[in-house]
Design an enzyme around this catalytic site. Structure first.
Site, short mmCIF file in Angstrom:
data_model
loop_
_atom_site.label_atom_id
_atom_site.label_comp_id
_atom_site.label_asym_id
_atom_site.label_seq_id
_atom_site.Cartn_x
_atom_site.Cartn_y
_atom_site.Cartn_z
N THR A 1 -7.29 -3.08 7.25
CA THR A 1 -7.24 -4.46 6.80
C THR A 1 -7.33 -5.40 8.00
OG1 THR A 1 -6.08 -6.00 5.33
CG2 THR A 1 -4.70 -4.63 6.77
N LYS B 1 -11.74 -4.70 10.13
CA LYS B 1 -12.75 -4.11 9.27
C LYS B 1 -14.13 -4.04 9.91
CE LYS B 1 -10.49 -5.21 4.92
NZ LYS B 1 -10.66 -5.79 3.56
N GLY C 1 -14.27 -13.83 7.08
CA GLY C 1 -14.07 -12.50 7.67
C GLY C 1 -14.78 -11.40 6.91
N GLY C 2 -14.36 -10.16 7.16
CA GLY C 2 -15.00 -9.00 6.56
C GLY C 2 -14.92 -9.00 5.04
N SER D 1 0.81 -1.22 0.00
CA SER D 1 0.00 0.00 0.00
C SER D 1 0.84 1.27 0.00
CB SER D 1 -0.95 0.00 1.20
OG SER D 1 -1.96 -0.96 1.05
N ASN E 1 -13.44 -0.56 5.15
CA ASN E 1 -12.00 -0.62 4.89
C ASN E 1 -11.39 0.77 4.65
OD1 ASN E 1 -12.88 -0.09 2.17
ND2 ASN E 1 -10.98 -1.00 1.42
#
Length: 246
Positions: free
Chosen positions: A53, A57, A119-120, A15, A78
């Protein structure tokens, strides 16, 4: 910190490279190994906008004064924008994953989709699959909940899946370079399955069905500098401008 990414472990993340190369602003990676640290960070609100992340989230939603309807429906945020001390939550993963599928020609309509993980990001990819007209969306978990209709990895072998989406951390550090992308009969878009899933994927391949494997873009793992010309602008700074109305 003005802009950056929070999560439990960020050693895998591209990122910072991507945001600073494409957007021109300073972007920090802020690992928060424990929930206590994450809550303390969010309570201080010392940022302009952040990406979120694994595994926060869902947790960040508790701190948002406003949550975009799509993010609320998905149950995961996010991207968080700090507007005069109030936190606004969004889910840009939906746009990112939808674009990823479109860019690589993955047709979800009428297909049986198998999602690894609960998960999310599972919620996000599931929403995209359903909105794109998937005939069936199945969920695989290491600890499946029968009441939710979740499958074990052993059960997933005979699921009839045509598209497999990995939302687990498996493969994030590229431990397995001989994944689905190198197996005959599979069209792989990004790194997806690693060794824990190898047996299932081998069994799917032997069934002689055409299977597409893809991974959700939550870790921005396409590599430095990757951005298709038609990709939506979804970074935290873009979200901040939208929040300001500019």
């Amino acid at each position: 910190m003005e802009y950056g990414l929070i999560g439990a472990k960020l050693g895998h993340s591209y990122s910072k490279i991507i945001h600073e190369m494409l957007c021109g602003y300073h972007y920090d990676l802020c690992p928060l190994p424990t929930e206590e640290e994450a809550r303390a960070f969010l309570a201080k609100r010392q940022f302009k906008a952040i990406n979120v992340t694994i595994p926060y989230k869902k947790l960040v939603m508790e701190y948002c004064s406003y949550i975009d309807p799509r993010a609320k429906a998905i149950g995961a945020v996010n991207t968080v924008v700090n507007k005069s001390g109030l936190l606004y939550g969004y889910n840009t993963d939906y746009m990112g994953f939808a674009h990823l599928c479109e860019a690589h020609g993955v047709e979800l309509a009428g297909r049986t989709v198998l999602i690894l993980g609960t998960g999310g990001t599972h919620n996000t990819t599931s929403a995209v699959a359903r909105d794109k007209g998937a005939a069936k969306v199945l969920t695989v978990s290491r600890h499946p909940d029968p009441e939710k209709g979740e499958l074990s990895y052993a059960e997933a072998v005979s699921s009839g899946a045509q598209i497999v989406i990995n939302t687990t951390p498996a493969g994030m550090l590229c431990q397995n370079t001989k994944g689905a992308a190198n197996r005959p009969g599979m069209a792989a878009q990004q790194q997806s399955t690693a060794r824990p899933r190898g047996g299932m994927m081998s069994a799917v391949r032997r069934s002689s069905r055409s299977v597409t494997c893809c991974s959700a873009p939550r870790h921005r793992s396409a590599g430095a500098g990757y951005r298709p010309a038609s990709a939506p602008e979804c970074g935290p700074r873009a979200a901040e401008r939208c929040c300001r109305g500019g």
